[in-house]
Enzyme design. Structure first.
Site, mmCIF file in Angstrom:
data_model
loop_
_atom_site.group_PDB
_atom_site.id
_atom_site.type_symbol
_atom_site.label_atom_id
_atom_site.label_comp_id
_atom_site.label_asym_id
_atom_site.label_seq_id
_atom_site.Cartn_x
_atom_site.Cartn_y
_atom_site.Cartn_z
ATOM 1 N N CYS A 97 33.808 73.668 -2.517
ATOM 2 C CA CYS A 97 33.748 72.221 -2.743
ATOM 3 C C CYS A 97 32.463 71.832 -3.479
ATOM 4 O O CYS A 97 32.435 70.847 -4.213
ATOM 5 C CB CYS A 97 33.865 71.464 -1.419
ATOM 6 N N HIS A 154 30.622 69.469 3.798
ATOM 7 C CA HIS A 154 31.625 69.384 2.740
ATOM 8 C C HIS A 154 31.121 68.465 1.636
ATOM 9 O O HIS A 154 30.434 67.471 1.896
ATOM 10 C CB HIS A 154 32.928 68.844 3.335
#
Length: 469
Positions: free
Chosen positions: A117, A420
């Site tokens: 990510c 994330h």
């Protein structure tokens, strides 16, 4: 991959058994492997590389076939789910109406290849910086060097061997795959393969720092582009540009490329000796500015405490450019005093870039671990005025120092090795939220509430006729 499940199996396998006599089987090397359910590539944590061979019984191929069967059986329902997802993201007709007509959502997500990510958020941000993205998309497709194409600008390709992989070419392919509207998500595995080969720091599937990746990516694109100028070697270009002064061109490691032309700026570093008053100045090229969040804003406030002043981007910029006294560990070597002395330091911006990249330093080391500063920093979506930080503001035009936000990278979570990354970016007047393979329309209010980690600001053009790259 994402939850580190396979990695935990590998780590558990490395713990030696205590109070038990090791058997012959346990003395053998443990290779913990895991498979990507999208590309079916197999990765070994111990070897830190992809597995290309198979067992005598063909177990790897059997797993691949099993996954393929599962995917085929779920294909119809998955296609229906994706259609529903697109329909749901288009429910807000107000966001979709542009100039009175309704337009379709054409954004393409990037599949997560296993804690990638950090890469996806940076790629989506860069893909929405128009001048930068268009340059790569307009490059010719890769051509092998032969008699017919010897005089054309060419790039190395993966088929020429692992040592000649081209980051520029794979980056170009990835940018071309975004915003074409032909698929909901694109798998950047070819680009990730090249990243592994030329950036060893990012090998493996652990979470990485998005800002660190962005710097490595831009630096390597810059170096590779320098080597591709009509066959002229990089060393020749470096020699030709060694005499260029900082005021003429912003060059980082040699010749100017699209990377330095878009992101390149120049800082003036001014150091004053507090003993004799000797002043030292030097110019430092930069591709981004790393800003501290001032310490007075770092403490987390509980509900019972009174809310103090809000930290703004201007506070961070002021902290970066304000005069500061260097501490004992950073004593300045004064040429007049002939020894290290106490001194003050101040930064001025000598030249602003076309795209101003601001990195908020949310991660800092303590005695034992790396902590995250979770403070919200207020930032403008339009009209960031950088004039007051310039060395010679009087030489700038009325609108030449104004910047508008084009992309924001956000880190969700508490640690640098976990959490994330997602990105917000503006495309043709609309804001999108890029969360790996999922892309949704959003609004300016939501973007403004994000706890930004990296901010990309584009220089406002004073007139439509302004020269473009």
């Amino acid at each position: 991959y994402v939850n580190g499940h396979a990695k935990k199996h590998y780590e558990d396998a490395q713990i030696p058994l205590t109070n038990h006599k090791k058997t012959e089987k346990q003395e053998k090397v443990q290779h913990t492997v895991c498979m990507d359910c999208s590309s079916y590539s197999t990765y070994c944590y111990r070897c830190d590389d992809f597995v290309v061979n198979d067992t005598k019984l063909g177990l790897v191929q059997k797993v691949r076939e099993h996954l393929q069967n599962l995917e085929n059986s779920a294909f119809t329902s998955d296609r229906h789910r994706k259609r529903k997802l697109l329909e749901n993201s288009s429910l807000n007709s107000k966001l979709l109406k542009v100039n009175g007509s309704t337009t379709a959502l054409c954004a393409t997500g990037l599949r997560n290849l296993g804690n990638t990510c950090f890469m996806n958020a940076i790629l989506q941000s860069l893909s929405n910086i128009q001048q930068f993205c268009c340059y790569f998309k307009e490059l010719p497709a890769v051509e092998l060097r032969n008699g017919k194409t010897a005089g054309r600008r060419t790039y190395h390709t993966r088929s020429q061997g692992d040592n000649n992989v081209s980051l520029v070419e794979e980056f170009r392919k990835t940018l071309c795959a975004l915003w074409q509207g032909s698929q909901t998500a694109f798998s950047p595995e070819s680009l990730f393969y090249v990243v592994w080969k030329i950036m060893p720091n990012f090998r493996g599937y652990q979470q990485q720092d998005a800002h660190e990746f962005m710097r490595y990516l831009l630096d390597h694109l810059h170096l590779e582009l320098q080597g591709g100028f009509n066959g002229v070697s990089c060393s020749v270009i470096l020699q030709e540009n060694s005499s260029l002064s900082a005021s003429n061109k912003c060059c980082i490691n040699g010749a100017s490329t699209v990377v330095t032309a878009i992101f390149g700026g120049i800082l003036q570093n001014e150091v004053n000796c507090l003993i004799c008053g000797t002043e030292s100045r030097k110019f430092d090229p930069f591709l981004d500015l790393s800003l501290d969040i001032p310490s007075q804003f770092r403490n987390k406030r509980t509900k019972n405490q009174e809310s103090g002043p809000m930290c703004t981007l201007r506070d961070c910029l002021r902290s970066f450019t304000d005069l500061e006294e260097l501490d004992e560990t950073e004593l300045y070597m004064c040429h007049k005093c002939k020894k290290k002395q106490k001194s003050t330091k101040k930064f001025w911006i000598q030249k602003l870039p076309k795209v101003l990249c601001l990195h908020l330093k949310r991660f800092h080391w303590t005695a034992y671990l790396r902590n995250k500063v979770d403070t919200y920093v207020e930032f403008p979506l339009r009209g960031l005025d950088m004039k007051c930080y310039l060395l010679e503001p009087e030489n700038s035009g009325p609108e030449s120092c104004l910047y508008d936000l084009v992309a924001v990278v956000v880190h969700h979570g508490s640690g640098v090795g976990s959490g994330h990354y997602t990105a917000y970016a503006a495309h043709e007047g609309r804001w999108f939220h890029f969360n790996d393979s999922t892309v949704t329309l959003t609004d300016e209010e939501t973007v403004g509430k994000a706890k930004a980690y990296i901010l990309f600001y584009v220089e406002r053009q004073a007139r439509p006729g302004t020269d473009k790259l």
